[in-house]
Design a protein around this motif. Sequence first.
Motif, PDB file in Angstrom:
ATOM      1  N   TYR A 143       5.797   5.269   3.228  1.00 44.75           N
ATOM      2  CA  TYR A 143       5.718   4.031   2.471  1.00 44.75           C
ATOM      3  C   TYR A 143       5.757   2.818   3.405  1.00 44.75           C
ATOM      4  O   TYR A 143       5.009   1.845   3.232  1.00 44.75           O
ATOM      5  CB  TYR A 143       6.878   3.940   1.476  1.00 44.75           C
ATOM      6  N   THR A 167       4.905   2.696   6.519  1.00 39.27           N
ATOM      7  CA  THR A 167       3.656   2.613   7.267  1.00 39.27           C
ATOM      8  C   THR A 167       2.545   2.029   6.399  1.00 39.27           C
ATOM      9  O   THR A 167       1.736   1.190   6.848  1.00 39.27           O
ATOM     10  CB  THR A 167       3.253   4.006   7.785  1.00 39.27           C
ATOM     11  N   SER A 168       2.493   2.456   5.139  1.00 39.51           N
ATOM     12  CA  SER A 168       1.484   1.926   4.215  1.00 39.51           C
ATOM     13  C   SER A 168       1.688   0.439   3.976  1.00 39.51           C
ATOM     14  O   SER A 168       0.730  -0.344   3.889  1.00 39.51           O
ATOM     15  CB  SER A 168       1.547   2.688   2.892  1.00 39.51           C
ATOM     16  N   TYR A 227       0.479  -1.567  -1.361  1.00 37.59           N
ATOM     17  CA  TYR A 227       1.831  -1.023  -1.510  1.00 37.59           C
ATOM     18  C   TYR A 227       2.516  -1.631  -2.722  1.00 37.59           C
ATOM     19  O   TYR A 227       3.179  -0.922  -3.495  1.00 37.59           O
ATOM     20  CB  TYR A 227       2.633  -1.300  -0.241  1.00 37.59           C
ATOM     21  N   ASN A 257       2.960  -1.743   5.958  1.00 38.17           N
ATOM     22  CA  ASN A 257       2.539  -2.493   7.137  1.00 38.17           C
ATOM     23  C   ASN A 257       1.016  -2.589   7.213  1.00 38.17           C
ATOM     24  O   ASN A 257       0.471  -3.590   7.706  1.00 38.17           O
ATOM     25  CB  ASN A 257       3.099  -1.851   8.399  1.00 38.17           C
ATOM     26  N   LYS A 258       0.323  -1.570   6.738  1.00 35.98           N
ATOM     27  CA  LYS A 258      -1.141  -1.582   6.820  1.00 35.98           C
ATOM     28  C   LYS A 258      -1.764  -2.418   5.701  1.00 35.98           C
ATOM     29  O   LYS A 258      -2.745  -3.135   5.912  1.00 35.98           O
ATOM     30  CB  LYS A 258      -1.684  -0.149   6.763  1.00 35.98           C
ATOM     31  N   ASP A 259      -1.238  -2.298   4.468  1.00 36.58           N
ATOM     32  CA  ASP A 259      -1.828  -3.008   3.320  1.00 36.58           C
ATOM     33  C   ASP A 259      -0.702  -3.371   2.354  1.00 36.58           C
ATOM     34  O   ASP A 259      -0.406  -2.631   1.414  1.00 36.58           O
ATOM     35  CB  ASP A 259      -2.866  -2.127   2.646  1.00 36.58           C
TER      36      ASP A 259
END
Length: 287
Positions: free
Chosen positions: A233, A235-236, A244, A238-240
């Motif tokens: 979660y 990591t997700s 999230y 941080n990416k988008d």
Amino acid sequence: MNGVMNRPVLLGGLALVILFLLFSTVAIVPETKQAVILRFEQPVRTINQWQPGEQFGRTTGAGLIARWPLMERIVWVDKRVLDIELENQPVLSTDQLRLEVDAFARFRVVDPLRMVVTAGTETRVADQLEPLFGSALRAELGKRPFASLLSPERTAVMDNIQAGLQRYASQYGVQIVDVRIKHADLPSGSPLDSALQRMRTAREQEATTIRANGQKDAQIIRAEADARAAQIYATSFNKDPQFYDFWRAMQSYRTTFIGDPRQKQGETSIILSPDNDYLREFRGRSR
């Protein structure tokens, strides 16, 4: 010669003497017997002695033999496998259970000369080996719990008993072919009931331990999975971050409006304004 023929009593006596000498000189050794020749009660030789791997009727010493009359006699020794039976032998196991054991051993005389010198007959050999068999049985079973007789360990138990009995049997020229425990029972009545209760308690304790270890492992696996999910979660996010937020909102909606289908819950009504910030994901991102 005519005088002898005219005396039937003398002729009959002469025939009896000849027959006596013939039967005292010649004997037939059966396939199933070993013959030990005693000369003035001292063993001198063995005929048709058992040999490893031999087949009856082939390469054996059975058949017609000769001996010195009046000086030598034959002691017959069985060549086949013989039995020793033990019944209701009392044995105390390591878990303090008093057992009644029935067992048997099979043996063969492989050195008939030694057997004749030490014991005389197969019956006396069996009588000598029976208490030794009982001692070996009690010594081995006394080192083990009762449960070992109900497991594959039973084979090792019988092999050890056979090896222990063989150490005594060798002095009689005997080979122990096999040892088997027919059954081992607990005495009926209170000893049996108390033993069954102890076994039941031990199994229940073992089941409780297994369940506790399973719950411990499940908690560890669940914690590791939750930690891994939180890592995914993060990591997700941080990416988008917008995706999230959307995914977390969908999870919250499902929990709030649908609930957990595995749990039986009553109906709940929620009244919210369309402009409520909680429902922002339903309005889309065009705002």
